[in-house]
Motif scaffolding. Structure first.
Motif, short mmCIF file in Angstrom:
data_model
loop_
_atom_site.label_atom_id
_atom_site.label_comp_id
_atom_site.label_asym_id
_atom_site.label_seq_id
_atom_site.Cartn_x
_atom_site.Cartn_y
_atom_site.Cartn_z
N GLU A 86 0.82 -1.22 0.00
CA GLU A 86 0.00 0.00 0.00
C GLU A 86 0.85 1.26 0.00
OE1 GLU A 86 -2.89 0.11 3.10
OE2 GLU A 86 -3.63 -1.91 2.68
N ASP A 225 -3.16 1.91 -4.74
CA ASP A 225 -4.43 2.65 -4.66
C ASP A 225 -5.62 1.71 -4.48
OD1 ASP A 225 -3.00 4.96 -5.03
OD2 ASP A 225 -3.27 4.96 -7.21
N TYR A 226 -5.53 0.51 -5.02
CA TYR A 226 -6.62 -0.46 -4.91
C TYR A 226 -6.50 -1.30 -3.63
CZ TYR A 226 -7.41 0.89 -9.72
OH TYR A 226 -7.67 1.63 -10.85
N GLN A 229 -8.09 0.01 -0.51
CA GLN A 229 -9.55 -0.06 -0.41
C GLN A 229 -10.05 -1.37 0.21
OE1 GLN A 229 -11.39 0.92 -4.19
NE2 GLN A 229 -9.77 2.38 -4.68
#
Length: 336
Positions: A86, A225-226, A229
């Protein structure tokens, strides 16, 4: 000096010498060099008994009934890796170069028969049938209501002119069941048409275009970025489910049969290869392996000494000989 005193002195000297050796990188270098020289050009297939190895692994799978003991370790490790990912600025394009993407795409395009089977299976799934049926019904309903199609029918237009627009809605409501029934009855033919359309549209040229366009869009994006989440607790839940699935699959005869076949195939494939052949194929030399492995092994031995683990183990292993009758008889024969 008595025989017992001499044995004790030899054992202590041997223990000290061995403990020091194991903490010396040069010793590990020499040890690995000697092992490599001893193996020489012997094919690995002659050094490994595939049957025995298969039995050991199979018994391990059978007896080690649960992965639950490692669950916390797996969770902690996975979360640490994800946390690092991340915070990493690497892009998809850096992880999968365009050249590698093109190679994968080229192989994928050769799987036309598999692609057609996948489309057929997808279009015939009950969920797809329900979704398409609902989409068609919604489209028909919206057309009739929003485009005032019913109002153009004889008799309806006059009612609307005198302010009875609700008649249209009621008429549509009365037609709902008949429309849904018709769609459900003919959905297979509709889906067959959709399947034929997809097969016609998804030519190799079209797939290449879509795939390359998709790659160019995602190449600059960051996986970080994913990954950010992913909801908290997801890793723990997935690991828990994975351990349970692993436990169940390990108990199956099917799993053990595949393991046995896999091990035999691996040994058979390596049967004529030597260690040098394998390392050459991996584009690394034995010297290079020794270069980074020997210091690590020596450092590991030093840590074991500091923790008081190595010396008791060495003492135990040496006692097996120095306290044996064979050792005593050897000394007695020398003294005599």
């Amino acid at each position: 000096m008595s025989s017992s005193e001499l044995i004790s002195a030899l054992r202590d000297a041997h223990k000290t010498h061995l403990t020091q050796q194991l903490q010396n990188p040069d010793h590990w270098q020499t040890l690995m060099s000697q092992a490599s020289a001893s193996l020489g050009d012997t094919p690995i297939g002659k050094l490994v008994d595939s049957e025995s190895l298969s039995q050991v692994v199979e018994q391990w799978v059978v007896e080690a009934n649960s992965a639950q003991g490692l669950q916390d370790v797996i969770v902690q490790t996975t979360e640490a890796v994800l946390q690092a990912a991340e915070n990493d600025d690497a892009t998809v394009g850096e992880l999968l170069s365009e050249a590698h993407f093109e190679a994968v795409l080229e192989k994928s395009l050769q799987l036309k028969a598999l692609r057609e089977k996948a489309i057929h299976a997808g279009m015939n799934h009950p969920l797809v049938s329900e979704m398409v049926s609902e989409m068609l019904y919604t489209g028909i309903k919206n057309f009739l209501l929003e485009e005032n199609a019913l109002a153009k029918l004889p008799g309806v237009s006059s009612m609307m002119k005198i302010g009875r627009k609700s008649v249209v809605g009621k008429a549509m409501g009365g037609m709902e069941e008949s429309i849904r029934g018709y769609l459900q009855k003919n959905i297979r033919e509709t889906l067959r048409t959709g399947e034929q359309w997809l097969n016609k549209q998804l030519t190799n040229e079209r797939i290449e275009q879509l795939a390359r366009d998709g790659y160019r869009r995602v190449a600059p994006l960051k996986p970080a970025d994913y990954l950010a989440q992913i909801p908290n607790g997801t890793v723990k839940d997935l690991v828990e489910q994975g351990c349970q699935i692993g436990d169940e699959s390990a108990r199956l005869d099917y799993t053990r049969r595949l393991i046995s076949v896999g091990i035999k195939a691996a040994v058979d494939a390596l049967c004529e290869k030597t260690l040098a052949d394998i390392l050459s194929g991996m584009q690394i030399s034995e010297d290079k392996i020794r270069e980074f492995t020997a210091p690590a092994l020596a450092k590991g031995a030093s840590i074991l000494v500091e923790q008081g683990v190595l010396e008791p183990f060495i003492t135990w292993s040496l006692d097996d000989f120095y306290e044996s009758e064979a050792c005593k008889k050897a000394l007695e024969s020398v003294n005599s």
